[in-house]
Motif scaffolding. Structure first.
Motif, PDB file in Angstrom:
ATOM      1  N   GLY A   9       0.821  -1.202   0.000  1.00  0.00           N
ATOM      2  CA  GLY A   9       0.000   0.000   0.000  1.00  0.00           C
ATOM      3  C   GLY A   9       0.855   1.252   0.000  1.00  0.00           C
ATOM      4  O   GLY A   9       2.081   1.198   0.131  1.00  0.00           O
ATOM      5  N   GLY A  10       0.195   2.403  -0.153  1.00  0.00           N
ATOM      6  CA  GLY A  10       0.917   3.657  -0.134  1.00  0.00           C
ATOM      7  C   GLY A  10       0.101   4.771  -0.728  1.00  0.00           C
ATOM      8  O   GLY A  10      -1.110   4.638  -0.931  1.00  0.00           O
ATOM      9  N   TRP A  36      -9.857 -10.066  -1.434  1.00  0.00           N
ATOM     10  CA  TRP A  36      -9.393  -8.729  -1.054  1.00  0.00           C
ATOM     11  C   TRP A  36     -10.631  -7.898  -0.726  1.00  0.00           C
ATOM     12  O   TRP A  36     -11.603  -7.884  -1.489  1.00  0.00           O
ATOM     13  CB  TRP A  36      -8.612  -8.067  -2.181  1.00  0.00           C
ATOM     14  CG  TRP A  36      -7.216  -8.559  -2.324  1.00  0.00           C
ATOM     15  CD1 TRP A  36      -6.753  -9.493  -3.192  1.00  0.00           C
ATOM     16  CD2 TRP A  36      -6.076  -8.139  -1.563  1.00  0.00           C
ATOM     17  NE1 TRP A  36      -5.409  -9.682  -3.029  1.00  0.00           N
ATOM     18  CE2 TRP A  36      -4.966  -8.866  -2.045  1.00  0.00           C
ATOM     19  CE3 TRP A  36      -5.888  -7.217  -0.532  1.00  0.00           C
ATOM     20  CZ2 TRP A  36      -3.688  -8.701  -1.505  1.00  0.00           C
ATOM     21  CZ3 TRP A  36      -4.621  -7.051  -0.010  1.00  0.00           C
ATOM     22  CH2 TRP A  36      -3.528  -7.795  -0.495  1.00  0.00           C
ATOM     23  N   PHE A  37     -10.559  -7.192   0.390  1.00  0.00           N
ATOM     24  CA  PHE A  37     -11.623  -6.330   0.853  1.00  0.00           C
ATOM     25  C   PHE A  37     -11.046  -4.945   1.129  1.00  0.00           C
ATOM     26  O   PHE A  37      -9.830  -4.810   1.305  1.00  0.00           O
ATOM     27  CB  PHE A  37     -12.247  -6.892   2.145  1.00  0.00           C
ATOM     28  CG  PHE A  37     -12.883  -8.239   1.965  1.00  0.00           C
ATOM     29  CD1 PHE A  37     -12.117  -9.399   1.944  1.00  0.00           C
ATOM     30  CD2 PHE A  37     -14.261  -8.357   1.819  1.00  0.00           C
ATOM     31  CE1 PHE A  37     -12.700 -10.653   1.770  1.00  0.00           C
ATOM     32  CE2 PHE A  37     -14.857  -9.613   1.650  1.00  0.00           C
ATOM     33  CZ  PHE A  37     -14.073 -10.747   1.628  1.00  0.00           C
ATOM     34  N   ARG A  38     -11.912  -3.966   1.202  1.00  0.00           N
ATOM     35  CA  ARG A  38     -11.433  -2.636   1.564  1.00  0.00           C
ATOM     36  C   ARG A  38     -12.464  -1.942   2.440  1.00  0.00           C
ATOM     37  O   ARG A  38     -13.651  -2.247   2.377  1.00  0.00           O
ATOM     38  CB  ARG A  38     -11.132  -1.796   0.325  1.00  0.00           C
ATOM     39  CG  ARG A  38     -12.343  -1.442  -0.528  1.00  0.00           C
ATOM     40  CD  ARG A  38     -11.886  -0.750  -1.808  1.00  0.00           C
ATOM     41  NE  ARG A  38     -13.008  -0.384  -2.658  1.00  0.00           N
ATOM     42  CZ  ARG A  38     -12.883   0.109  -3.890  1.00  0.00           C
ATOM     43  NH1 ARG A  38     -11.671   0.281  -4.429  1.00  0.00           N
ATOM     44  NH2 ARG A  38     -13.959   0.432  -4.590  1.00  0.00           N
ATOM     45  N   GLU A  89     -11.638   7.441  -5.125  1.00  0.00           N
ATOM     46  CA  GLU A  89     -12.612   6.619  -4.402  1.00  0.00           C
ATOM     47  C   GLU A  89     -12.088   5.214  -4.080  1.00  0.00           C
ATOM     48  O   GLU A  89     -12.756   4.449  -3.380  1.00  0.00           O
ATOM     49  CB  GLU A  89     -13.930   6.520  -5.185  1.00  0.00           C
ATOM     50  CG  GLU A  89     -13.782   6.121  -6.635  1.00  0.00           C
ATOM     51  CD  GLU A  89     -13.767   7.323  -7.569  1.00  0.00           C
ATOM     52  OE1 GLU A  89     -13.090   8.324  -7.248  1.00  0.00           O
ATOM     53  OE2 GLU A  89     -14.420   7.235  -8.633  1.00  0.00           O
ATOM     54  N   ASP A  90     -10.908   4.868  -4.574  1.00  0.00           N
ATOM     55  CA  ASP A  90     -10.280   3.602  -4.192  1.00  0.00           C
ATOM     56  C   ASP A  90      -9.546   3.714  -2.860  1.00  0.00           C
ATOM     57  O   ASP A  90      -9.049   2.710  -2.334  1.00  0.00           O
ATOM     58  CB  ASP A  90      -9.289   3.148  -5.269  1.00  0.00           C
ATOM     59  CG  ASP A  90      -9.966   2.799  -6.581  1.00  0.00           C
ATOM     60  OD1 ASP A  90      -9.425   3.184  -7.636  1.00  0.00           O
ATOM     61  OD2 ASP A  90     -11.024   2.139  -6.551  1.00  0.00           O
ATOM     62  N   THR A  91      -9.452   4.918  -2.327  1.00  0.00           N
ATOM     63  CA  THR A  91      -8.765   5.134  -1.057  1.00  0.00           C
ATOM     64  C   THR A  91      -9.462   4.362   0.061  1.00  0.00           C
ATOM     65  O   THR A  91     -10.666   4.502   0.273  1.00  0.00           O
ATOM     66  CB  THR A  91      -8.738   6.631  -0.715  1.00  0.00           C
ATOM     67  OG1 THR A  91      -7.953   7.318  -1.687  1.00  0.00           O
ATOM     68  CG2 THR A  91      -8.150   6.867   0.674  1.00  0.00           C
ATOM     69  N   ALA A  92      -8.696   3.543   0.754  1.00  0.00           N
ATOM     70  CA  ALA A  92      -9.243   2.700   1.817  1.00  0.00           C
ATOM     71  C   ALA A  92      -8.111   1.888   2.430  1.00  0.00           C
ATOM     72  O   ALA A  92      -6.996   1.865   1.912  1.00  0.00           O
ATOM     73  CB  ALA A  92     -10.310   1.755   1.269  1.00  0.00           C
ATOM     74  N   VAL A  93      -8.420   1.222   3.524  1.00  0.00           N
ATOM     75  CA  VAL A  93      -7.542   0.170   4.037  1.00  0.00           C
ATOM     76  C   VAL A  93      -7.948  -1.114   3.340  1.00  0.00           C
ATOM     77  O   VAL A  93      -9.135  -1.463   3.317  1.00  0.00           O
ATOM     78  CB  VAL A  93      -7.656   0.022   5.561  1.00  0.00           C
ATOM     79  CG1 VAL A  93      -6.758  -1.117   6.044  1.00  0.00           C
ATOM     80  CG2 VAL A  93      -7.292   1.329   6.257  1.00  0.00           C
ATOM     81  N   VAL A 121      -4.199   2.312   1.356  1.00  0.00           N
ATOM     82  CA  VAL A 121      -4.033   2.806  -0.008  1.00  0.00           C
ATOM     83  C   VAL A 121      -4.693   4.180  -0.073  1.00  0.00           C
ATOM     84  O   VAL A 121      -5.868   4.322   0.249  1.00  0.00           O
ATOM     85  CB  VAL A 121      -4.679   1.862  -1.039  1.00  0.00           C
ATOM     86  CG1 VAL A 121      -4.696   2.500  -2.424  1.00  0.00           C
ATOM     87  CG2 VAL A 121      -3.942   0.529  -1.067  1.00  0.00           C
ATOM     88  N   THR A 122      -3.916   5.165  -0.465  1.00  0.00           N
ATOM     89  CA  THR A 122      -4.425   6.524  -0.589  1.00  0.00           C
ATOM     90  C   THR A 122      -4.173   7.019  -2.002  1.00  0.00           C
ATOM     91  O   THR A 122      -3.028   7.018  -2.469  1.00  0.00           O
ATOM     92  CB  THR A 122      -3.755   7.464   0.418  1.00  0.00           C
ATOM     93  OG1 THR A 122      -3.957   6.967   1.749  1.00  0.00           O
ATOM     94  CG2 THR A 122      -4.334   8.869   0.318  1.00  0.00           C
ATOM     95  N   VAL A 123      -5.248   7.419  -2.664  1.00  0.00           N
ATOM     96  CA  VAL A 123      -5.151   7.927  -4.035  1.00  0.00           C
ATOM     97  C   VAL A 123      -5.493   9.416  -3.990  1.00  0.00           C
ATOM     98  O   VAL A 123      -6.637   9.794  -3.742  1.00  0.00           O
ATOM     99  CB  VAL A 123      -6.092   7.186  -4.984  1.00  0.00           C
ATOM    100  CG1 VAL A 123      -5.877   7.665  -6.418  1.00  0.00           C
ATOM    101  CG2 VAL A 123      -5.882   5.681  -4.885  1.00  0.00           C
ATOM    102  N   SER A 124      -4.478  10.225  -4.211  1.00  0.00           N
ATOM    103  CA  SER A 124      -4.669  11.670  -4.084  1.00  0.00           C
ATOM    104  C   SER A 124      -3.594  12.398  -4.855  1.00  0.00           C
ATOM    105  O   SER A 124      -2.449  11.928  -4.968  1.00  0.00           O
ATOM    106  CB  SER A 124      -4.607  12.073  -2.605  1.00  0.00           C
ATOM    107  OG  SER A 124      -4.678  13.477  -2.465  1.00  0.00           O
TER     108      SER A 124
END
Length: 125
Positions: A9-10, A36-38, A89-93, A121-124
């Motif tokens: 992640g990152g 895989w879950f988030r 919107e994919d940002t999550a654990v 996971v952070t998308v920004s």
């Protein structure tokens, strides 16, 4: 006992890619489907993708179809989630989970036998 450890992640910019890994120890993954879950802040945990014990069956949430690919290497006792074209919107654990079932996989949290600790996971931009 089966232990699962996620990594990969990152922080990534929109449109970028990440590959998550779920490494197992304690038992072979040969008899487990992996999902895989988030979970985003304030939201319920949701299924993203899953793969059967032999890799023959895969499923994806509609929101990630065409962008994410799940795979497994049973020789390495590891499952991967390749994530492309990432969106905010994919940002999550992201969590991986094991379910003792053969020839199929499920993306429900119910009935999961083992969970990993999660990776952010952070998308920004």
């Amino acid at each position: 006992q089966l232990q699962l450890v996620e990594s990969g992640g990152g922080l990534v910019q929109p449109g970028g890619s990440l590959r998550l890994s779920c490494a197992a120890s304690g038992r072979t993954l040969d008899y487990y489907a992996i999902g895989w879950f988030r979970q985003a802040p304030g939201k319920e945990r949701e299924g993203v993708s899953c793969i059967s014990n032999n890799g023959a069956v895969t499923n994806y949430a509609d929101s990630v179809k065409g962008r994410f690919t799940i795979s497994r290497d049973n020789a390495k006792n590891t499952v991967y989630l390749q994530m492309n074209s990432l969106k905010p919107e994919d940002t999550a654990v992201y969590f991986c989970a094991a379910r003792a079932v053969l020839g199929m996989c499920l993306m429900t949290t119910r009935g999961v036998d083992y969970w990993g600790q999660g990776t952010q996971v952070t998308v920004s931009s």
